[in-house]
Design an enzyme around this catalytic site. Structure first.
Site, short mmCIF file in Angstrom:
data_model
loop_
_atom_site.label_atom_id
_atom_site.label_comp_id
_atom_site.label_asym_id
_atom_site.label_seq_id
_atom_site.Cartn_x
_atom_site.Cartn_y
_atom_site.Cartn_z
N LYS A 1 1.01 -1.21 -0.31
CA LYS A 1 -0.39 -0.12 -0.01
C LYS A 1 0.78 1.12 -0.46
O LYS A 1 0.49 2.29 -0.79
CB LYS A 1 -1.46 0.78 1.50
CG LYS A 1 -1.57 1.12 1.02
CD LYS A 1 -2.64 1.55 0.29
CE LYS A 1 -2.98 3.08 0.80
NZ LYS A 1 -3.96 3.35 1.21
N LEU A 2 1.64 0.94 0.72
CA LEU A 2 2.62 2.57 0.74
C LEU A 2 3.35 2.68 -1.18
O LEU A 2 3.48 3.71 -1.26
CB LEU A 2 3.93 2.51 1.48
CG LEU A 2 3.34 1.93 2.86
CD1 LEU A 2 4.58 1.90 4.29
CD2 LEU A 2 2.62 3.78 3.42
#
Length: 289
Positions: A172-173
């Site tokens: 996600k990052l």
């Protein structure tokens, strides 16, 4: 249908919880500001006074909050934390965008109780949350992933299992990093073209037709050109994500010069007073707006 506790009713969380209610689940909601529960209770949810009270008796406990600190407080507060109400047959699902380090710590705390754990950060913004079309990037044991499908399905167009705990947060990052890098570049180049004499709309008519323009970046670029800074993804939260990403990269001894440079742009925007605005406000660094 399952008993679901949903903790955190911000713009994303409220839409996700509503989709669970509409899908027929018995949903209990909690939010730090209790007024945010009103729309959900009108839809059929039950409001709880604390995360612990919401989690009691739930099959699944889902959180959607701003950062590591908020997640830690919701789960582990000595008096009100959801961990204290979690049954050993329940599955805890962390949908917030948190650091890989915190996801790993939280997983250990949850599994020590005998409950299952899944990190499930989501890709998408308000329209996708509203329509149940998010993309879930799940990390955790396969058993927890399989058990969680009935409550993730109403939220998502796709649910991807990306590996053990920590991988979901890292992915996600990376997703938000790729978006933020593009937006910082678009704001810079749109500022450059403006100084070169281009009308913003004319420049976008060319740029957004080219292969270099991803659909997501082009959409935000149109918001930049229109001066639309209404919040979908605030600068503050994107800066937080870049801090988590660069910290995680440092721990892995992974070099991230482009992400580091983008974080500095985001911090400049925050220092200029644009932290609570949408990331489209990055254009204001180059237009004086």
């Amino acid at each position: 249908m399952s008993k679901v506790a949903f903790l955190g009713l911000g713009a994303m969380g409220a839409r996700m919880a509503a989709n669970l209610v509409r899908a027929g689940h018995a949903v209990t909601v909690w939010n730090r500001s209790p007024a945010a529960t009103a729309d959900l209770t009108a839809l059929g949810a039950t409001a709880a006074a604390s995360p612990r009270a919401a989690a009691a008796g739930a099959d699944f406990v889902i959180t959607m909050v701003a950062d590591d600190a908020a997640s830690r407080a919701v789960w582990l507060d000595d008096r009100t934390g959801a961990l204290g109400g979690l049954g050993k047959d329940a599955v805890a699902i962390e949908c917030s965008t948190v650091s890989p380090a915190w996801a790993t710590q939280l997983a250990a705390a949850v599994t020590a109780t005998g409950a299952g754990f899944l990190e499930a950060p989501v890709v998408g913004s308000l329209p996708q949350a509203q329509d149940g079309k998010l993309i879930v990037l799940a990390g955790g044991e396969r058993d927890a992933f399989d058990r969680a499908q009935p409550v993730l399905a109403p939220l998502a167009a796709a649910v991807r299992h990306v590996g053990p705990v920590g991988r979901g947060a890292a992915m996600k990052l990376a997703v938000n990093g790729l978006l933020g890098i593009q937006l910082a570049a678009w704001a810079e180049m749109m500022g450059f073209l403006g100084r070169a004499g281009f009308d913003g709309a004319t420049a976008l008519d060319v740029l957004t037709t080219l292969p270099v323009a991803s659909p997501a970046a082009a959409g935000y670029a149109r918001l930049m050109q229109a001066g639309d800074f209404a919040v979908r993804f605030p600068v503050d939260l994107m800066a937080k994500d870049f801090r988590y990403a660069t910290q995680a990269a440092d721990a892995l001894k992974s070099d991230t010069p482009v992400a580091d440079a983008t974080l500095s742009v985001l911090e400049r925007a925050r220092e200029a007073g644009h932290g609570a605005e949408n990331v489209s406000a990055l254009i204001r660094l180059y237009t004086g707006g």
